[in-house]
Design an enzyme around this catalytic site. Structure first.
Site, short mmCIF file in Angstrom:
data_model
loop_
_atom_site.label_atom_id
_atom_site.label_comp_id
_atom_site.label_asym_id
_atom_site.label_seq_id
_atom_site.Cartn_x
_atom_site.Cartn_y
_atom_site.Cartn_z
N GLY A 234 46.06 28.05 42.36
CA GLY A 234 46.05 27.98 43.83
C GLY A 234 47.19 28.70 44.53
O GLY A 234 47.51 28.38 45.67
N ARG B 244 33.72 31.12 39.88
CA ARG B 244 32.27 30.90 39.77
C ARG B 244 31.53 31.96 40.57
O ARG B 244 32.02 32.40 41.62
CB ARG B 244 31.88 29.54 40.34
CG ARG B 244 32.32 28.36 39.52
CD ARG B 244 31.94 27.08 40.24
NE ARG B 244 30.51 26.98 40.52
CZ ARG B 244 29.60 26.56 39.65
NH1 ARG B 244 29.95 26.16 38.45
NH2 ARG B 244 28.32 26.51 39.98
N HIS C 259 40.48 39.87 44.13
CA HIS C 259 40.33 40.20 42.72
C HIS C 259 41.53 41.02 42.25
O HIS C 259 41.96 41.94 42.97
CB HIS C 259 39.02 40.99 42.50
CG HIS C 259 38.75 41.27 41.07
ND1 HIS C 259 38.28 40.31 40.20
CD2 HIS C 259 38.93 42.39 40.33
CE1 HIS C 259 38.17 40.82 39.00
NE2 HIS C 259 38.56 42.09 39.04
N GLU D 198 25.81 39.41 46.50
CA GLU D 198 25.21 38.71 45.36
C GLU D 198 25.61 39.29 44.00
O GLU D 198 25.27 38.72 42.98
CB GLU D 198 23.69 38.64 45.53
CG GLU D 198 23.35 37.65 46.64
CD GLU D 198 21.90 37.62 47.03
OE1 GLU D 198 21.06 37.87 46.14
OE2 GLU D 198 21.61 37.37 48.21
C1 GAR Z 1 44.31 35.55 41.09
O1 GAR Z 1 45.01 36.56 40.39
C2 GAR Z 1 42.98 36.05 41.58
O2 GAR Z 1 43.02 37.39 42.01
C3 GAR Z 1 42.14 35.91 40.35
O3 GAR Z 1 42.53 34.67 39.80
C4 GAR Z 1 43.89 34.43 40.13
C5 GAR Z 1 43.97 33.08 40.79
O4 GAR Z 1 45.30 32.70 40.99
N1 GAR Z 1 40.74 35.95 40.65
C6 GAR Z 1 39.82 36.51 39.85
O5 GAR Z 1 40.08 37.00 38.77
C7 GAR Z 1 38.41 36.48 40.41
N2 GAR Z 1 37.54 37.28 39.61
P1 GAR Z 1 45.69 31.57 42.01
O6 GAR Z 1 44.83 30.35 41.64
O7 GAR Z 1 47.13 31.31 41.76
O8 GAR Z 1 45.42 32.05 43.40
#
Ligand code: GAR
Length: 200
Positions: free
Chosen positions: A12, A90, A108, A141
């Site tokens: 988070g 998800r 991302h 999507e």
């Molecule tokens: C972040 O690096 C985000 O970009 C990535 O997960 C991490 C969450 O960190 N998201 C993905 O890879 C989505 N495909 P956080 O919970 O500390 O924000």
């Protein structure tokens, strides 16, 4: 004031960065609800400690349509204007996306369309790219595929590990997510094909 719904699965830190920008007044919005799909998500405890409306809707074992319907209902109950996926691991169903047309953002940790999916920073290192970064995009999507709102580039250093690269990318994530949210909430953009451009 525009109302944000933030969806998380774990640490988070992106949610916290958004909450910090809201608290400081740098981002003119309010966090209406934080929803986690895992009870153990650290961000859930952080959100509660900050006195925010934090809801756990566990997804484990549930059918995607049924689960997504419960999340949509929670977002609607909280009159959310913009849904921000912040490490929400998800895929969203078509029905979810149709419930918030053009009003779902994701962050991302790569320069999309390179390295979609899981472990993007590891993918970048293994591929040997010299520059990676992060992307905020509208959610459609397909996985990690909608129109791109903002990106930031991060150099890959020779001695980087997935952890060190992730940490430098994360700093940029924390910066550009709130900027992208502000832009989208302002409505001062238009989408032409896949391109997100300033409003005329
Ligand atoms: C972040 O690096 C985000 O970009 C990535 O997960 C991490 C969450 O960190 N998201 C993905 O890879 C989505 N495909 P956080 O919970 O500390 O924000």
């Amino acid at each position: 004031m525009k109302r944000l719904g933030i969806l998380i699965s774990g640490r988070g830190s992106n949610f916290e960065a958004i909450a910090d920008h809201v608290a400081s007044g740098a981002l003119d919005a309010e966090i209406a609800v934080v929803i986690a799909n895992r009870p153990e998500a650290r961000g859930l405890a952080t959100a509660r400690a900050r006195g925010l409306n934090a809801v756990c809707l566990p997804s484990k074992g549930l059918d995607r349509e049924v689960y997504d319907q419960s999340v949509v209902a929670e977002l609607q109950r909280n009159h959310v204007d913009l849904v921000c996926l912040a490490g929400f691991m998800r895929l969203l169903s078509a029905r979810f996306i149709r419930a918030f047309p053009g009003r779902i953002l994701n962050i991302h940790p790569s320069l999309l369309p390179a390295f979609p999916g899981l472990d993007a920073q590891h993918q970048a290192l293994t591929h040997g790219v010299k520059i990676s970064g992060c992307t905020v995009h509208f959610v459609d999507e397909d996985l990690d595929a909608g129109p791109i709102v903002l990106q930031a580039a991060v150099p890959v250093l020779d001695d980087d590990t997935a952890d060190t690269l992730s940490a430098r990318i994360l700093e940029q994530e924390h910066r550009i997510y709130s900027e992208a949210i502000a832009l989208v909430l302002s409505g001062r953009y238009r989408i032409e094909g896949r391109r997100v451009l300033p409003a005329r």
